[in-house]
Design an enzyme around this catalytic site. Structure first.
Site: not given
Length: 404
Positions: A52, A57, A79, A116, A144-145, A233, A243, A252
């Site tokens: 990523g 980040y 990409e 990935a 990775v998001a 996060y 979140y 998370k």
């Protein structure tokens, strides 16, 4: 090579094109903003894998790793290339600029573009580490998001969702109309249903991170003392319902549980470490999609001003801790905390006060809207100081050559 004059065209916080020169300058600015190391990295440098690496980040981890630790190794992202109708994605151009930085710094970085989550990518990375980097990996940063993930074992595709758990959530959010005027709106997000939580955990939890470690360990590629960090996060109580206490928060939590499992395993096998790194708030392509985050970020910047810590400074601190330049400091949950500047009681109280007072009529006096607008545009290479946006710019920038 085609050249075009590019102007920002957007739908909300999503832009249809990216500006290559702006993206390149943004990477150069990030390099300049990254603090100088106490001592210049010498020799070949440690071998790192950053998953990523082209945005947010992950990009900050790549630039900070180059400057602070002198890393070499493999960078992975996903990409889109430029076409006759559209520019490449911003991450495409940022990757090209990062490759130029690495060459100028004399560091051997290989940039791979692909999925990935796939075992094919894991095999390609393992082959490169084995054949090009001496067969030993020192660090892995996982950032990775993604909206979906296909499990290589089952072929099942999972999709992540942004939803609260248990009950609908109503929150304020910040939007801009076609003329750029700000509006504070109330938005409601329905609760997670069915297997929403499980699907989101399957995409954004620790399963793929652990699969990477398993794959590399199975090939005997983890060096003694190998360390890995997954970027995460927590955020403010103001955004917690959607979140940290929502579906993404469940993912998370799974990521952090995975870190504890991996940390125990790596300690026993290679004397290594696995941690999650909890980063502070930033304007990223992922964060702007979360209801309430745009409003929160604008208010936070108004409270903190230049005390808001940019991602590259946070990741410089992470690299220092991972490499032993400074002690590795963990909280009670085994997490590196790079977000303490954001979550102090006085900062959160000041933001909460502004949050309660925020309306369409009052928002201009409460939030740093100019900064937020510019930060969103800079994600795509626009509003970058020093760029002449009236001049044509080449858009057909090639992906970095992996054979160099």
């Amino acid at each position: 090579m085609s050249e075009r004059v590019l102007t920002p065209r957007n739908r909300g916080f999503l832009f249809l094109d990216s500006h290559p020169a702006g993206c390149s300058q943004l990477v150069a600015d990030m390099w300049q903003a990254c603090p100088e190391p106490a001592t210049t990295p010498e020799g070949d440098g440690p071998v790192a894998l950053i998953i990523g690496s082209s945005a947010g980040y992950g990009l900050a981890a790549t630039v900070a790793g180059l400057k602070r630790a002198g890393i070499r190794g493999v960078m992975v992202s996903f990409e889109k290339a430029p076409t006759a109708r559209r520019t490449g994605t911003a991450g495409w151009y940022r990757t090209a600029a990062t490759a130029d930085l690495a060459r100028a710094a004399g560091r051997d970085l290989v940039f791979l573009n692909g999925d990935a989550f796939s075992d094919a990518m894991k095999d390609e990375v393992a082959d490169l580490i084995e054949q090009r980097f001496g067969g030993r990996l020192d660090y892995l940063i996982y950032s990775v998001a993604a909206p979906r993930r296909t499990d290589p074992d089952t072929g099942v595709t999972y999709s992540s969702v942004l939803k609260p758990i248990g009950a609908a959530n109503r929150t304020r959010t910040l939007v801009f109309d076609d003329q750029g005027a700000p509006e504070v709106r109330e938005v409601e997000t329905g609760p997670a249903e069915g297997d929403d939580v499980e699907q989101t955990v399957a995409v954004m939890g620790g399963a793929d991170w652990e699969r990477w470690i398993d794959h590399l360990a199975g090939r005997g590629l983890l060096n003694e003392g190998f360390a890995t960090a997954a970027l995460s996060y927590i955020g403010s109580p103001l955004t917690a319902a959607i979140y940290r206490q929502g579906t993404i928060g469940a993912a998370k939590a799974h990521l952090e549980a995975t870190a504890r499992t991996l940390d125990d395993r790596l300690d026993k096998t290679v004397g290594g470490r696995a941690v999650t790194s909890v980063n502070g708030a930033a304007v990223t392509q992922s964060s702007t999609a979360i209801p309430g985050i745009a409003l929160y970020l604008g208010l936070l910047r108004a409270v903190l001003g230049d005390r808001l810590v940019p991602p590259v400074h946070q990741l410089a601190s992470l690299w220092d801790q991972l490499t032993g330049a400074t002690p590795l400091v963990l909280d009670d949950e085994g997490r590196v905390r790079l977000d303490t500047w954001e979550l102090t009681d006085d900062v959160q109280a000041a933001v909460a006060e502004r949050w309660e007072a925020a309306t369409t009529d009052s928002i201009a006096g409460l939030a740093d809207l100019d900064w937020f607008r510019a930060e969103v545009q800079r994600l795509y290479g626009f509003s970058v100081p020093g760029i002449d946006y009236t001049a044509p710019v080449a858009t057909e920038i090639p992906w970095p050559d992996t054979t160099r």
